[in-house]
Scaffold this motif. Structure first.
Motif, PDB file in Angstrom:
ATOM      1  N   GLY A  32      30.330  78.980  45.262  1.00 49.37           N
ATOM      2  CA  GLY A  32      30.106  77.679  44.626  1.00 49.37           C
ATOM      3  C   GLY A  32      29.598  76.637  45.603  1.00 49.37           C
ATOM      4  N   VAL A  33      30.193  76.593  46.777  1.00 47.86           N
ATOM      5  CA  VAL A  33      29.743  75.646  47.804  1.00 47.86           C
ATOM      6  C   VAL A  33      28.289  75.936  48.179  1.00 47.86           C
ATOM      7  N   HIS A  34      27.960  77.211  48.374  1.00 46.36           N
ATOM      8  CA  HIS A  34      26.593  77.555  48.754  1.00 46.36           C
ATOM      9  C   HIS A  34      25.604  77.224  47.637  1.00 46.36           C
ATOM     10  N   LYS A  35      26.016  77.383  46.395  1.00 42.57           N
ATOM     11  CA  LYS A  35      25.132  77.032  45.273  1.00 42.57           C
ATOM     12  C   LYS A  35      24.840  75.537  45.252  1.00 42.57           C
ATOM     13  N   LEU A  36      25.796  74.724  45.662  1.00 36.14           N
ATOM     14  CA  LEU A  36      25.551  73.283  45.719  1.00 36.14           C
ATOM     15  C   LEU A  36      24.672  72.916  46.910  1.00 36.14           C
ATOM     16  N   LEU A  37      24.856  73.602  48.022  1.00 33.65           N
ATOM     17  CA  LEU A  37      24.087  73.293  49.224  1.00 33.65           C
ATOM     18  C   LEU A  37      22.657  73.821  49.165  1.00 33.65           C
ATOM     19  N   ASP A  38      22.458  74.981  48.522  1.00 32.62           N
ATOM     20  CA  ASP A  38      21.125  75.603  48.483  1.00 32.62           C
ATOM     21  C   ASP A  38      20.898  76.322  47.150  1.00 32.62           C
ATOM     22  N   PRO A  39      20.779  75.551  46.063  1.00 29.73           N
ATOM     23  CA  PRO A  39      20.629  76.194  44.757  1.00 29.73           C
ATOM     24  C   PRO A  39      19.351  77.023  44.637  1.00 29.73           C
ATOM     25  N   LEU A  40      18.324  76.654  45.378  1.00 33.70           N
ATOM     26  CA  LEU A  40      17.072  77.428  45.313  1.00 33.70           C
ATOM     27  C   LEU A  40      17.254  78.864  45.793  1.00 33.70           C
ATOM     28  N   ALA A  41      18.141  79.063  46.750  1.00 37.60           N
ATOM     29  CA  ALA A  41      18.386  80.415  47.250  1.00 37.60           C
ATOM     30  C   ALA A  41      18.971  81.305  46.154  1.00 37.60           C
ATOM     31  N   TRP A  42      19.662  80.716  45.210  1.00 39.00           N
ATOM     32  CA  TRP A  42      20.305  81.479  44.139  1.00 39.00           C
ATOM     33  C   TRP A  42      19.391  81.691  42.941  1.00 39.00           C
ATOM     34  N   THR A  43      18.343  80.897  42.825  1.00 41.95           N
ATOM     35  CA  THR A  43      17.458  81.037  41.667  1.00 41.95           C
ATOM     36  C   THR A  43      16.664  82.332  41.696  1.00 41.95           C
ATOM     37  N   VAL A  55      17.563  75.847  38.700  1.00 41.00           N
ATOM     38  CA  VAL A  55      18.252  75.052  39.732  1.00 41.00           C
ATOM     39  C   VAL A  55      19.462  74.343  39.130  1.00 41.00           C
ATOM     40  N   VAL A  56      19.283  73.711  37.994  1.00 41.43           N
ATOM     41  CA  VAL A  56      20.396  73.023  37.340  1.00 41.43           C
ATOM     42  C   VAL A  56      21.476  74.027  36.941  1.00 41.43           C
ATOM     43  N   PHE A  57      21.060  75.181  36.458  1.00 43.08           N
ATOM     44  CA  PHE A  57      22.008  76.245  36.111  1.00 43.08           C
ATOM     45  C   PHE A  57      22.868  76.613  37.310  1.00 43.08           C
ATOM     46  N   MET A  58      22.249  76.759  38.476  1.00 44.35           N
ATOM     47  CA  MET A  58      22.995  77.115  39.688  1.00 44.35           C
ATOM     48  C   MET A  58      23.901  75.973  40.138  1.00 44.35           C
TER      49      MET A  58
END
Length: 114
Positions: A6-17, A33-36
Motif C-alpha cells: 500500500g505504501v509503495h502504491k502511494l509513492l509510485d502508482p505508475l509502477a503498479w499500473t 493510477v487512481v485505481f492503484m
C-alpha cells in the motif's frame, strides 16, 4: 506485506499500473493510477490493522478475498497473455494462502473483550 504494498502504491502508482492489461483498463471505473492510489490507501489501513493485531478477522478477510480475486485475475492474464505475470501470480498465491491462514487463526481465537 499488505501495508508495504500500500505504501509503495502511494509513492509510485505508475509502477503498479503495469499489472493493468489493455483489456482490463476500460473495465475500471477510474484510471489505472487512481485505481492503484485507492488500493494503496485501503491496503495501508488493512495492513496497519494486521500489524497492530486489531480487527484481525476483518482485515485478514478483506486481504484474503482481495488476494484471491487478484490471483484469479492474474491466472486469467497468465493464460490469455502467454504466461505474463507468472512470477507475481506465484507470489500472490502464497500471500493469499497466508491471509486465509491468518483469518482462520483469528476466527478460532477466543474473543478479547474488556
Amino acid at each position: 506485506m499488505v501495508f508495504a504494498a500500500g505504501v509503495h502504491k502511494l509513492l509510485d502508482p505508475l509502477a503498479w499500473t503495469v499489472y493493468v492489461v489493455d483489456w482490463l483498463a476500460p473495465l475500471l471505473v477510474v484510471s489505472p493510477v487512481v485505481f492503484m492510489l485507492v488500493n494503496g490507501v485501503l491496503e495501508i489501513g488493512f495492513g496497519a490493522a494486521l500489524v497492530a493485531d486489531r480487527f484481525t478477522a476483518i482485515a485478514s478477510a478483506v486481504a484474503a478475498v482481495s488476494l484471491t480475486a487478484t490471483c484469479l485475475y492474474l491466472s486469467l492474464v497468465f493464460v490469455l497473455e502467454g504466461g505474463l505475470f507468472g512470477d507475481v501470480l506465484a507470489r500472490d498465491v502464497g500471500l493469499a494462502g497466508l491471509a486465509w491462514a491468518v483469518l482462520v487463526d483469528a476466527l478460532s481465537r477466543p474473543s478479547r473483550t474488556g
